[in-house]
Design an enzyme around this catalytic site. Structure first.
Site, short mmCIF file in Angstrom:
data_model
loop_
_atom_site.label_atom_id
_atom_site.label_comp_id
_atom_site.label_asym_id
_atom_site.label_seq_id
_atom_site.Cartn_x
_atom_site.Cartn_y
_atom_site.Cartn_z
N ARG A 153 64.98 5.13 65.05
CA ARG A 153 64.02 5.90 65.43
C ARG A 153 62.75 5.10 66.03
O ARG A 153 62.31 5.70 67.12
CB ARG A 153 63.73 6.82 64.24
CG ARG A 153 64.78 7.91 64.10
CD ARG A 153 64.44 8.62 62.71
NE ARG A 153 64.55 7.64 61.57
CZ ARG A 153 65.64 7.64 60.78
NH1 ARG A 153 66.51 8.58 61.05
NH2 ARG A 153 65.66 6.81 60.03
N ILE A 154 62.20 4.37 65.13
CA ILE A 154 61.01 3.46 65.54
C ILE A 154 61.24 2.46 66.83
O ILE A 154 60.57 2.73 67.76
CB ILE A 154 60.41 3.13 64.04
CG1 ILE A 154 59.92 4.27 63.21
CG2 ILE A 154 59.16 2.27 64.68
CD1 ILE A 154 59.57 3.70 61.70
N CYS A 233 56.30 -4.18 61.45
CA CYS A 233 55.80 -2.93 60.77
C CYS A 233 56.81 -2.40 60.14
O CYS A 233 56.52 -1.13 59.93
CB CYS A 233 54.93 -2.07 61.85
SG CYS A 233 53.66 -2.75 62.38
N ALA A 234 57.80 -3.00 59.75
CA ALA A 234 59.04 -2.29 58.99
C ALA A 234 59.08 -2.49 57.38
O ALA A 234 58.53 -1.76 56.92
CB ALA A 234 60.44 -2.86 59.69
N ARG A 235 59.52 -3.81 57.08
CA ARG A 235 59.35 -3.92 55.75
C ARG A 235 59.13 -5.44 55.38
O ARG A 235 59.57 -6.17 56.21
CB ARG A 235 61.00 -3.98 55.16
CG ARG A 235 61.14 -2.14 54.64
CD ARG A 235 60.23 -1.85 53.54
NE ARG A 235 60.32 -0.59 53.09
CZ ARG A 235 59.53 0.18 53.49
NH1 ARG A 235 58.61 0.12 54.58
NH2 ARG A 235 59.69 1.60 53.28
N ASP A 259 52.29 -5.36 58.71
CA ASP A 259 51.63 -3.98 57.91
C ASP A 259 52.29 -4.28 56.42
O ASP A 259 51.82 -3.52 55.79
CB ASP A 259 52.13 -2.77 58.72
CG ASP A 259 51.55 -1.56 58.13
OD1 ASP A 259 50.31 -1.52 57.61
OD2 ASP A 259 52.34 -0.60 57.94
N GLU A 264 53.44 -5.99 47.48
CA GLU A 264 52.32 -5.03 47.90
C GLU A 264 51.76 -4.49 46.33
O GLU A 264 52.38 -4.14 45.79
CB GLU A 264 53.00 -4.14 48.51
CG GLU A 264 53.52 -4.48 49.99
CD GLU A 264 54.06 -3.50 50.83
OE1 GLU A 264 53.76 -2.17 50.48
OE2 GLU A 264 54.52 -3.93 52.00
N HIS A 282 49.81 -1.64 54.86
CA HIS A 282 51.06 -0.70 54.62
C HIS A 282 50.58 0.73 55.10
O HIS A 282 50.66 1.76 54.39
CB HIS A 282 52.08 -0.99 53.45
CG HIS A 282 53.19 -0.23 53.53
ND1 HIS A 282 54.29 -0.69 52.75
CD2 HIS A 282 53.80 0.53 54.39
CE1 HIS A 282 55.48 -0.14 53.20
NE2 HIS A 282 55.07 0.82 54.03
N GLY A 284 51.45 2.13 58.23
CA GLY A 284 52.32 2.44 59.18
C GLY A 284 52.49 4.02 59.34
O GLY A 284 52.29 4.67 60.31
N ALA A 285 52.47 4.71 57.99
CA ALA A 285 52.89 5.99 57.96
C ALA A 285 51.53 6.85 57.74
O ALA A 285 51.62 7.90 57.73
CB ALA A 285 53.75 6.14 56.74
#
Ligand code: NAD
Ligand code: MLT
Length: 544
Positions: A153-154, A233-235, A259, A264, A282, A284-285
């Site tokens: 999706r991203i 920007c994923a994991r 990100d 974390e 983090h 991103g969302a």
């Protein structure tokens, strides 16, 4: 009194809470930030737990799940949920994969631009009173090659946006169909190495799995172009953080941006102390729309599942029976019955349960790939496994834990499709071959035009048994008089016969099998007495 107890262990957007509060059957417990020690003590009192990334839903937390049925993750990433343990416990694990896609896409675009033009550093420099235009020489994106790892999706949305910037987009994703890449107008690479060697900007968009962990390390960076840009920007955990820091410091990479972090918050991480390496916490969302999106999706889906309504995004149950066509639902039901029948007739230690979906009807894939789970079966195989395992276990068996339970008992579950049998008298049917230490036995079931599921083969016997109800099964040497005696015996014990199916393998005098459909449960005494009849080889009560 509330019927369902739901606990939320992270902060969600208000719109999500509103959905839960509006349900009169839900008692909501908001406990954002609750520590695992405390949560573990009370988790079993809830029907559903909803979390973001703040709660580690690990094996320890799930040690006593009590009445818990659902783990809901408001977001995409499920690396904080032990899906395998949850599945073994029969819990539905669901996420909200679409709610924050655009938020993450737009942050990825921001990070690509920030890294190419060093925008955050230029901002800091100017605020510090400098006017240093020379230091902030950037690189242009136009005409450059963007390398995307993971065209989901991203990744797909980043591709579309970067194409608008005039970039040439190449991707590596071994799990997508070529048509997806073609549809997005991007070039699919055969290997990660190929992509690394051509990308001017490399951006990561895969989940964190055993396969993707540290997929970008020293070796991979060495294959990248000198002066390339790396964005994640994923994991955290997809890249070797120290290797990235060293590559930025040495100038091998022009810059990098991330990100997400292995740990974390990234206390003391060298990533946060390196020039030309741009970091965000983090986020991103973190857009209003993204947070509302995930909260609404997860709360709605959790409620649907609790109320027994169809729901989406269960990652460990990649199909929903109610979403199958009514025809397919009948095949689903008959598969479950076939599993029950096969298990109850099986003698010996089961080594393999092989399901064959025979016929054109099964060409289409009805399930989606589960999220990093070892099983990727079609609904019919899962239904059959559930029916099969129920015979062996007293613990609840569900469509979620059935394949795991089979695996735990050393049974290999296999699935194949074929249209090889389509010329036989049955157009579409489900076959199961049960392999034990004593040999192999084949069973088959189908749904006829009248819409009724029937078991049509048991070992070498061809039959026509309605795949529902209680059967008295017996095998005997084919001699006259047995049917009458069995009828009388059942009558004497108040068991009413609905249908009596008898078949024999070869000529008169060979073995015969009978399946007597009855209205009442069959008392054990009937089975014991049956064994006293001359010629009886085997007798059993079977519940489908
Ligand atoms: P998605 O499932 O739609 O896409 C992931 C893609 O990765 C799939 O196409 C899959 O085939 C591919 N993939 C899996 N293993 C691969 C491998 N070994 N090599 C190459 N490709 C592989 O997921 P998505 O919604 O696009 O999310 C992508 C990532 O972004 C996830 O890790 C998600 O957790 C993360 N995410 C981060 C934020 C944030 O706040 N920074 C927000 C949302 C999502
Ligand atoms: C996600 O996986 O959805 C994002 O990383 C955001 C989050 O963790 O909440």
């Amino acid at each position: 009194m509330a019927k369902f107890n739901v606990i939320v262990t992270d902060h969600l957007a208000e719109e999500g809470y509103d959905i839960l509060r509006a349900d009169p059957e839900v008692e909501l417990d908001l406990r954002p930030g609750i520590k695992n020690d405390e949560l573990k003590k009370i988790l079993g009192n809830y029907d559903a737990v909803i979390t973001r990334s703040g709660t580690d839903v690990d094996e320890d937390l799930l040690s006593d799940t009590g009445k818990l049925k659902i783990v809901g993750r408001a977001g995409v990433g499920l690396d904080n949920v032990d899906i395998e343990t949850a599945s073994r416990k029969g819990l539905i694990v669901m996420n909200a994969p679409t709610g924050n896609t655009i938020a993450a896409v737009e942050l990825s675009m921001g990070m690509i631009l920030a890294a190419a033009r060093k925008i955050p550093a230029a901002d800091t420099s100017l605020r510090a009173g400098e006017w240093d235009r020379k230091r902030f020489m950037g690189v242009q994106l136009h005409n450059k090659v963007l390398g995307i790892v993971g065209l989901g999706r991203i990744g797909g949305n980043v591709a579309a946006r970067c194409k608008a910037f005039g970039m040439k987009v190449h991707v590596y994703d071994p799990y997508i169909k070529r048509e997806r890449a073609e549809g997005l107008g991007v070039k699919l690479c055969q290997s990660l190495e190929e992509l690394l060697s051509i990308a001017d900007v490399l951006t990561l968009h895969t989940p964190l799995t055993n396969e993707t962990k540290k997929m970008i390390g020293r070796e991979q960076i060495a294959l990248m172009k000198d002066g390339a840009i790396l964005v994640n920007c994923a994991r955290g955990g997809l890249m070797d953080e120290q290797a990235v820091v060293d590559a930025v410091n040495s100038g091998k990479l022009f810059s990098a941006a991330t990100d997400v972090f292995e740990e974390e918050p990234p206390t003391g991480s060298p990533l946060t102390k390196t020039e030309n390496l741009f970091v965000t916490p983090h986020i991103g969302a973190n857009t209003e729309e993204g947070q509302k999106g995930v909260a609404v999706i997860i709360c709605e889906q959790v409620l649907n599942a609790l109320h027994g309504r169809p729901y989406q995004y269960a990652v460990n149950k990649p199909f929903e029976k109610e979403q199958l066509s009514s025809d397919m639902q009948k095949f689903f039901d008959v598969s479950e019955s076939l599993g029950r029948m096969a298990a109850q007739l099986t003698i010996g230690k089961v080594q393999e349960v092989r399901v064959i979906m025979a016929g054109k009807r099964f060409e289409e894939d009805l399930g989606e790939k589960s999220f990093d789970t070892p099983f990727n079966f079609q609904p019919f195989t899962i239904a059959l496994a559930k029916g099969f395992m129920e015979t062996y276990l007293h613990n609840p068996v569900s469509y979620i834990n059935a394949p795991y339970l089979a695996q735990d008992r050393g049974m290999m579950l296999n699935e194949t499709k074929t249209d090889e049998y389509s010329r036989s008298r049955l157009r579409d049917h489900i076959i199961v071959i049960v392999k034990t230490d004593l040999g192999e036995v084949r069973y088959a079931a189908t749904v006829f035009a009248d819409g009724v599921g029937r078991i049509v083969r048991i070992a070498d016997f061809h039959l026509d048994l309605i795949a529902k109800g209680i059967y008295l099964y017996f095998k005997n040497h084919d001699t006259p008089g047995i049917v009458g005696k069995v009828g009388t015996l059942l009558g004497e014990h108040g068991v009413n016969i609905v249908n009596f199916a008898l078949t024999r393998l070869h000529s008169r005098g060979s073995e015969a099998v009978s399946f007597v459909l009855v209205d009442e449960p069959i008392p054990q005494i009937v089975i014991d007495k049956l064994y006293q009849f001359e010629g009886i080889i085997e007798a059993k009560a079977i519940k489908l």
